[in-house]
Design a protein around this motif. Structure first.
Motif, PDB file in Angstrom:
ATOM      1  N   ASP A  96       0.817  -1.216   0.000  1.00  0.00           N
ATOM      2  CA  ASP A  96       0.000   0.000   0.000  1.00  0.00           C
ATOM      3  C   ASP A  96       0.850   1.265   0.000  1.00  0.00           C
ATOM      4  O   ASP A  96       1.001   1.913  -1.017  1.00  0.00           O
ATOM      5  N   LEU A  97       1.427   1.657   1.138  1.00  0.00           N
ATOM      6  CA  LEU A  97       2.117   2.942   1.235  1.00  0.00           C
ATOM      7  C   LEU A  97       3.583   2.896   0.800  1.00  0.00           C
ATOM      8  O   LEU A  97       4.263   3.929   0.796  1.00  0.00           O
ATOM      9  N   GLN A  98       4.075   1.744   0.446  1.00  0.00           N
ATOM     10  CA  GLN A  98       5.464   1.623   0.011  1.00  0.00           C
ATOM     11  C   GLN A  98       5.674   2.287  -1.363  1.00  0.00           C
ATOM     12  O   GLN A  98       4.829   2.187  -2.248  1.00  0.00           O
ATOM     13  N   VAL A  99       6.794   2.967  -1.519  1.00  0.00           N
ATOM     14  CA  VAL A  99       7.181   3.499  -2.819  1.00  0.00           C
ATOM     15  C   VAL A  99       7.573   2.324  -3.717  1.00  0.00           C
ATOM     16  O   VAL A  99       8.222   1.374  -3.274  1.00  0.00           O
ATOM     17  N   ILE A 100       7.179   2.381  -4.989  1.00  0.00           N
ATOM     18  CA  ILE A 100       7.440   1.266  -5.901  1.00  0.00           C
ATOM     19  C   ILE A 100       8.613   1.635  -6.801  1.00  0.00           C
ATOM     20  O   ILE A 100       8.499   2.457  -7.709  1.00  0.00           O
ATOM     21  N   LYS A 101       9.768   1.013  -6.524  1.00  0.00           N
ATOM     22  CA  LYS A 101      11.001   1.264  -7.260  1.00  0.00           C
ATOM     23  C   LYS A 101      11.336   0.058  -8.139  1.00  0.00           C
ATOM     24  O   LYS A 101      10.768  -1.025  -7.976  1.00  0.00           O
ATOM     25  N   ALA A 102      12.280   0.235  -9.049  1.00  0.00           N
ATOM     26  CA  ALA A 102      12.690  -0.860  -9.917  1.00  0.00           C
ATOM     27  C   ALA A 102      14.154  -0.704 -10.300  1.00  0.00           C
ATOM     28  O   ALA A 102      14.655   0.409 -10.492  1.00  0.00           O
ATOM     29  N   ALA A 103      14.835  -1.842 -10.396  1.00  0.00           N
ATOM     30  CA  ALA A 103      16.200  -1.886 -10.907  1.00  0.00           C
ATOM     31  C   ALA A 103      16.148  -2.431 -12.329  1.00  0.00           C
ATOM     32  O   ALA A 103      15.484  -3.430 -12.592  1.00  0.00           O
ATOM     33  N   GLY A 104      16.828  -1.759 -13.236  1.00  0.00           N
ATOM     34  CA  GLY A 104      16.804  -2.192 -14.626  1.00  0.00           C
ATOM     35  C   GLY A 104      18.136  -2.743 -15.078  1.00  0.00           C
ATOM     36  O   GLY A 104      19.190  -2.484 -14.481  1.00  0.00           O
ATOM     37  N   VAL A 105      18.129  -3.533 -16.118  1.00  0.00           N
ATOM     38  CA  VAL A 105      19.312  -4.052 -16.790  1.00  0.00           C
ATOM     39  C   VAL A 105      20.213  -4.807 -15.805  1.00  0.00           C
ATOM     40  O   VAL A 105      21.412  -4.550 -15.713  1.00  0.00           O
ATOM     41  N   VAL A 372      -8.197   5.332  -5.991  1.00  0.00           N
ATOM     42  CA  VAL A 372      -7.905   5.420  -4.553  1.00  0.00           C
ATOM     43  C   VAL A 372      -6.475   5.901  -4.363  1.00  0.00           C
ATOM     44  O   VAL A 372      -5.514   5.128  -4.450  1.00  0.00           O
ATOM     45  N   GLY A 373      -6.342   7.195  -4.138  1.00  0.00           N
ATOM     46  CA  GLY A 373      -5.051   7.773  -3.814  1.00  0.00           C
ATOM     47  C   GLY A 373      -4.865   7.847  -2.308  1.00  0.00           C
ATOM     48  O   GLY A 373      -5.632   7.263  -1.532  1.00  0.00           O
ATOM     49  N   ILE A 374      -3.864   8.577  -1.873  1.00  0.00           N
ATOM     50  CA  ILE A 374      -3.530   8.609  -0.446  1.00  0.00           C
ATOM     51  C   ILE A 374      -4.645   9.252   0.376  1.00  0.00           C
ATOM     52  O   ILE A 374      -4.987   8.771   1.468  1.00  0.00           O
ATOM     53  N   ARG A 375      -5.255  10.327  -0.107  1.00  0.00           N
ATOM     54  CA  ARG A 375      -6.354  10.968   0.649  1.00  0.00           C
ATOM     55  C   ARG A 375      -7.534  10.016   0.807  1.00  0.00           C
ATOM     56  O   ARG A 375      -8.081   9.859   1.909  1.00  0.00           O
TER      57      ARG A 375
END
Length: 400
Positions: A96-105, A372-375
């Motif tokens: 839910d509140l976690q930032v969604i990051k990604a590593a590429g290549v 459904v955003g944070i608010r």
């Protein structure tokens, strides 16, 4: 969502796996935090109103196994409703509140495909010829290189001389990996949901990956499966189009649940996972491939360290897509054009240890809108009495 998926495959068969997720009941817009105990999913929302809250706790495994619950649901019934689109409780994206990051290549084979995309300028018709030329120049040396090593620097010098150096080779064998933000908080979809590609994209593919779940202090606490949906034509035209290639409505899928690290499953086990991919098209097309985590060019610890530290903090934790080995070169239509999605493709990403993430492809324009955003998320929690209600100023009363 009607698929041929056997519902018993959705969750790991290992009864000892420590599994947590998010569940939505019919008629509700919010989620319940649940844990699997045997053949039941138990409600832990009274202890932790958000997944981020639960995963920050040092006693999370004890809570999952023995903490008090406020209700439960049949695993079989939830799985059936999730994959069939039925009216029962269904699994959502487990974060839910976690930032969604990604590593590429992070895999040599997929790194070469990124080079081909760039050399082709996003034109799939040029990929076959460029693939042969790049492989003739590179050979098999890159797969054995240690990123940032002296040997990698020498390969870089040679390729620059041949006019074949690429930004993708820089992040693939250079000292710094590619780390980017994949999707906004709360925008990911779960297993059983549609996934979206832009309607105007003509060259795209799924990216089956393991996604690590990391707490705010940098501890990896679990793992799940992910589909880092990609638009090859957009990213191939320019790396500056990465945001448009990666972040669209329903373009980030995670699930089915998070497997927490414990005495039976840890980060070392993640490095040995074999990720299976199966794509079935309405036209009868079938593609089966996979990704072996043991072939990663960088360690998981290195990727985490480049994401969080003194240089960058994540107060609610983060998800980290770890990259894919999948290189979609199998032709779907005309020879040399490779693979691209069609409306209605069913994409199944699986690993026995983590379960199965299954989604059907549509356009981002047709997929269910993200509402459904944070608010709205905190408004729902307040209405359910899980966090303080609105203040006189009209806010949720939750501190930033």
């Amino acid at each position: 969502m009607n698929t041929s998926l056997e519902v018993v495959d959705l969750l790991p068969s290992d009864a000892s796996a420590t599994m947590v997720g998010r569940l939505q009941l019919p008629g509700e817009r919010g989620a319940h935090i649940v844990a699997r105990r045997g053949d039941r999913l138990v409600d832990l929302t009274g202890i932790a109103p958000t997944m981020a809250d639960l995963l920050e706790r040092r006693d999370v495994r004890d809570i999952v196994r023995t903490g008090p619950d406020t209700g439960s649901w049949s695993v079989a019934a939830v799985v059936e409703a999730t994959v069939s689109g039925g009216p029962g409780p269904r699994l959502l994206s487990p974060v839910d509140l976690q930032v969604i990051k990604a590593a590429g290549v992070t895999f040599a084979r997929s790194m070469i495909e990124r080079v081909i995309e760039e050399q082709a300028g996003g034109d799939a018709t040029r990929a076959l010829e460029i693939r042969a030329r790049v492989r003739d120049a590179i050979g098999g040396t890159i797969a054995t290189l240690t990123p940032g090593s002296a040997e990698a620097d020498e390969v870089k010098r040679v390729l620059q001389g041949e006019g074949l150096w690429s930004q993708y080779l820089e992040v693939g064998i250079g000292p710094d990996p590619e780390i980017f933000t994949k999707a906004p908080v709360l925008s990911s979809v779960g297993t059983g949901s549609d996934i979206g590609v832009l309607a105007r994209s003509t060259w795209n593919n799924p990216e089956p990956e393991v996604a690590l779940i990391v707490a705010s202090d940098g501890r990896p606490v679990g793992a799940t499966l992910g589909n880092d949906v990609n638009l090859r034509d957009f990213e191939g035209r320019s790396a500056l189009l990465l945001g448009e290639a990666k972040d669209n409505n329903a373009s980030c899928a995670l699930g089915p649940m998070i497997r927490l690290f414990d005495e039976g499953f840890d980060l070392a086990d993640v490095t040995r996972l074999e990720i299976g991919l199966r794509i079935v098209g309405q036209d009868g097309f079938l593609l089966e491939d996979g990704s072996s985590m043991s072939e990663m060019s960088r360690s998981l610890e290195e990727l985490i360290g480049h994401t969080i530290g003194a240089h960058h903090q994540y107060p609610d934790g983060f998800v980290l897509f770890t990259g894919t080995l999948f290189a979609p070169t199998q032709d779907r239509d005309e020879p040399g054009l490779g693979f691209t999605h069609r409306e209605g493709d069913v994409v199944r990403i699986s690993a026995p240890e983590l379960g199965t993430l299954v989604n059907r492809v549509t356009s981002s324009e047709k997929a269910a809108p993200w509402t459904v955003g944070i608010r709205e998320f905190y408004r729902d929690l307040a209405e359910r009495g899980l966090v303080p209600g609105p203040t006189a100023a009209g806010s949720t009363g939750v501190r930033a």
